[in-house]
Design an enzyme around this catalytic site. Structure first.
Site, short mmCIF file in Angstrom:
data_model
loop_
_atom_site.label_atom_id
_atom_site.label_comp_id
_atom_site.label_asym_id
_atom_site.label_seq_id
_atom_site.Cartn_x
_atom_site.Cartn_y
_atom_site.Cartn_z
N GLY A 14 -30.62 -77.71 -23.96
CA GLY A 14 -30.54 -76.85 -22.78
C GLY A 14 -30.88 -75.41 -23.10
N ASP B 93 -28.03 -84.32 -26.62
CA ASP B 93 -28.34 -84.00 -25.22
C ASP B 93 -28.78 -85.29 -24.54
OD1 ASP B 93 -29.38 -80.94 -23.97
OD2 ASP B 93 -29.70 -82.77 -22.81
N ASN C 47 -31.14 -82.57 -17.66
CA ASN C 47 -31.67 -81.34 -17.06
C ASN C 47 -32.32 -80.48 -18.14
OD1 ASN C 47 -32.11 -79.36 -15.11
ND2 ASN C 47 -30.14 -78.35 -15.50
N ASP D 245 -25.37 -89.13 -24.19
CA ASP D 245 -24.57 -88.53 -23.13
C ASP D 245 -23.15 -88.34 -23.66
OD1 ASP D 245 -22.96 -88.28 -20.72
OD2 ASP D 245 -24.76 -88.96 -19.65
N SER E 59 -17.31 -69.67 -18.09
CA SER E 59 -18.09 -68.81 -17.20
C SER E 59 -17.20 -67.76 -16.55
CB SER E 59 -18.71 -69.69 -16.11
OG SER E 59 -19.22 -68.91 -15.06
N TYR F 133 -18.05 -76.73 -9.25
CA TYR F 133 -18.53 -76.27 -10.56
C TYR F 133 -17.52 -75.30 -11.18
CZ TYR F 133 -20.87 -73.14 -13.80
OH TYR F 133 -21.15 -72.36 -14.90
N LYS G 78 -14.90 -75.52 -14.72
CA LYS G 78 -14.76 -74.58 -15.84
C LYS G 78 -13.28 -74.21 -16.02
CE LYS G 78 -18.99 -74.50 -17.12
NZ LYS G 78 -19.36 -75.25 -18.32
N ASN H 14 -24.04 -63.27 -16.94
CA ASN H 14 -25.31 -63.90 -16.52
C ASN H 14 -26.35 -63.89 -17.63
OD1 ASN H 14 -23.82 -63.21 -14.01
ND2 ASN H 14 -25.65 -64.00 -13.01
N LEU I 292 -31.46 -66.10 -10.38
CA LEU I 292 -32.32 -64.96 -10.06
C LEU I 292 -33.55 -64.83 -10.97
CD1 LEU I 292 -32.87 -62.33 -8.50
CD2 LEU I 292 -31.35 -61.16 -10.12
N ARG J 60 -24.22 -57.85 -11.05
CA ARG J 60 -23.86 -58.80 -12.10
C ARG J 60 -24.06 -58.14 -13.46
NH1 ARG J 60 -22.54 -60.90 -8.18
NH2 ARG J 60 -22.89 -62.99 -7.37
N ARG K 92 -25.93 -65.05 0.36
CA ARG K 92 -25.80 -66.46 -0.03
C ARG K 92 -24.32 -66.81 -0.02
NH1 ARG K 92 -28.01 -68.34 -5.92
NH2 ARG K 92 -26.38 -66.89 -6.61
C1 UD1 Z 1 -23.81 -68.50 -10.79
C2 UD1 Z 1 -22.36 -68.75 -11.06
C3 UD1 Z 1 -22.12 -68.80 -12.53
C4 UD1 Z 1 -22.96 -69.88 -13.13
C5 UD1 Z 1 -24.41 -69.57 -12.86
C6 UD1 Z 1 -25.24 -70.71 -13.41
C7 UD1 Z 1 -20.78 -67.89 -9.45
C8 UD1 Z 1 -20.09 -66.69 -8.93
N1 UD1 Z 1 -21.58 -67.67 -10.47
O1 UD1 Z 1 -24.07 -67.15 -11.19
O2 UD1 Z 1 -20.80 -69.10 -12.79
O3 UD1 Z 1 -22.74 -69.96 -14.51
O4 UD1 Z 1 -24.61 -69.43 -11.44
O5 UD1 Z 1 -26.07 -71.30 -12.55
O6 UD1 Z 1 -20.61 -68.98 -8.98
N2 UD1 Z 1 -30.07 -63.84 -6.20
C9 UD1 Z 1 -30.99 -63.42 -5.26
N3 UD1 Z 1 -32.07 -64.23 -5.00
C10 UD1 Z 1 -32.25 -65.43 -5.64
C11 UD1 Z 1 -31.30 -65.85 -6.60
C12 UD1 Z 1 -30.21 -65.02 -6.85
O7 UD1 Z 1 -30.87 -62.35 -4.67
O8 UD1 Z 1 -33.24 -66.12 -5.34
C13 UD1 Z 1 -28.93 -62.96 -6.51
C14 UD1 Z 1 -27.58 -63.59 -6.22
O9 UD1 Z 1 -27.16 -63.34 -4.92
C15 UD1 Z 1 -26.71 -62.87 -7.26
C16 UD1 Z 1 -27.66 -62.60 -8.43
O10 UD1 Z 1 -28.97 -62.71 -7.89
O11 UD1 Z 1 -26.28 -61.65 -6.78
C17 UD1 Z 1 -27.51 -63.59 -9.56
O12 UD1 Z 1 -27.56 -64.90 -9.03
P1 UD1 Z 1 -27.65 -66.19 -9.99
O13 UD1 Z 1 -28.69 -65.97 -11.02
O14 UD1 Z 1 -27.76 -67.38 -9.11
O15 UD1 Z 1 -26.26 -66.19 -10.77
P2 UD1 Z 1 -24.78 -66.12 -10.22
O16 UD1 Z 1 -24.68 -66.60 -8.82
O17 UD1 Z 1 -24.26 -64.77 -10.53
#
Ligand code: UD1
Length: 350
Positions: A16, A37, A41, A64, A135, A160, A164, A190, A211, A242, A307
């Site tokens: 991973g 693994d 995924n 697994d 996490s 999820y 944790k 993150n 993101l 974040r 979201r």
């Molecule tokens: C989430 C989980 C975290 C998990 C991680 C793994 C929560 C609070 N956090 O992190 O525990 O380990 O996923 O998958 O549940 N964003 C956008 N546009 C996008 C994607 C994201 O604006 O297309 C923003 C989100 O709103 C957030 C930030 O980017 O503010 C980070 O998002 P993301 O990378 O998905 O991580 P988390 O949600 O922080």
């Protein structure tokens, strides 16, 4: 490197994103990572990347963690009573928040059930050190930021997140009934970026949820514009905050945590949680700006709705990890973005 034999370390989820980078850091620190693994995924490409970076035939088993028999045979093959695994770094788990809402039972059986099976098998093979992939989601929306390890858990927003919290509890209870067990609960903020060589990185299947992989694909023209989830939060620029840390900083933290486990000399059990983050918050717009500064590329993006389930702002107080593990994040957000982009470009040419 001296001729001292490398201590074997089991890395579940070793193909991973975080597991593969940690395997490289472990090897660099003189351990022998044994990768396990189920490739649910992840892909063999990551295993090949680890072997290339280590210049070694790092062992890999497609197993697994819920498969007790197959798991036992990995222990039998790669560890012994005289030389048990120095520790287990347990990454293998499902990790998509949205998927967990649709399939809660699958998350419970794989994430919590898999951990239970792993601990039972580890017990029968005399393994006492566990470094667990937790996490910052355990904190939910924290009352104060930066958040430290004493902050109370909030009601888990998703299955999820619950897995944790539950896994941390299982590990603590297990250690409490077994002397000389050492458990490091690593609460990641993150993780982003990739190995600077671009030999390994994140390989999201389908449309990325997170993101940075979405952002790099948008910049590469593979996706449409990135949607920024919410511009009306009460933060300086209206977008969520974040704590983004480079995956190699995170990988090195696992090595420090394993060394911390090995350094505990007491016969008592020790369970300790550590925040792993930079201590700096960045908004979604600041991440986009850092990417554009670091790469000279433009990220097409539009402002969208919030979201569901997103917390507004969270970043780490990482001082415990600094004090007790001797670890701190070294790489900047720009470095993370440059490495993520290098990886994205390498993917396009493969
Ligand atoms: C989430 C989980 C975290 C998990 C991680 C793994 C929560 C609070 N956090 O992190 O525990 O380990 O996923 O998958 O549940 N964003 C956008 N546009 C996008 C994607 C994201 O604006 O297309 C923003 C989100 O709103 C957030 C930030 O980017 O503010 C980070 O998002 P993301 O990378 O998905 O991580 P988390 O949600 O922080």
């Amino acid at each position: 490197m001296s001729d001292t034999p490398r201590l074997p370390v089991l890395v579940t989820g070793g193909a991973g994103y975080i597991g593969s980078h940690t395997a490289v850091a472990l090897y660099e620190a003189g351990f022998l990572p044994v990768l396990l693994d189920n490739l649910h995924n992840s892909s063999l490409q990551a295993v090949e990347g680890v072997k290339t970076l280590c210049e070694a035939d790092v062992p890999f088993a497609q197993v697994d963690v819920c498969d007790r028999e197959a798991l036992s045979s990995v222990f039998e093959q790669h560890s012994s009573e005289d030389a048990p695994f120095a520790g287990i770094l347990h990454f293998a788990a499902h990790k998509a928040v949205g998927e967990s809402v649709a399939h809660p039972a699958m998350y419970a059986s794989n994430n919590v059930g898999g951990l239970g099976t792993l601990l039972e098998v580890a017990e029968s093979h005399g393994v006492r050190n566990v470094v667990f992939s937790s996490s910052c989601t355990v904190y939910g929306e924290p009352e104060t930021v930066p958040v430290n390890e004493d902050a109370p858990f909030q009601h888990a927003e998703s299955p999820y997140g619950w897995t944790k919290q539950a896994s941390e509890r299982v590990l603590a209870d297990h250690a409490a009934t077994h002397p000389a067990h050492r458990v490091a609960l690593l609460r990641y903020f993150n993780p982003v970026g990739a190995h600077p060589s671009a030999a390994i990185g994140e390989l999201p299947l389908g449309v990325p949820n997170n993101l940075v992989p979405f952002l790099t694909q948008a910049a590469a023209g593979i996706r449409g514009a990135l949607t920024v989830f919410g511009g009306d939060y009460p933060t300086a620029d209206g977008t969520c905050i974040r704590d983004y840390l480079h995956v190699m900083d995170l990988a090195e933290a696992h090595v420090s945590a394993l060394q911390w486990c090995l350094a505990q000399d007491s016969e008592a059990h020790v369970v300790r949680a550590f925040n792993l983050g930079t201590g700096q918050g960045a908004s979604v717009l600041e991440v986009i700006e850092a990417f554009e500064r670091a790469t000279g590329e433009t990220v097409p993006h539009t402002m969208g709705d919030r979201r569901a389930g997103d917390v507004m702002a969270i970043w780490a107080d990482p001082s415990r990890a600094e004090k007790e593990l001797g670890w701190s994040a070294k790489r900047s957000l720009e470095t993370s973005m440059a490495d993520a982009w290098r990886w994205q470009q390498a993917l396009k040419t493969r």
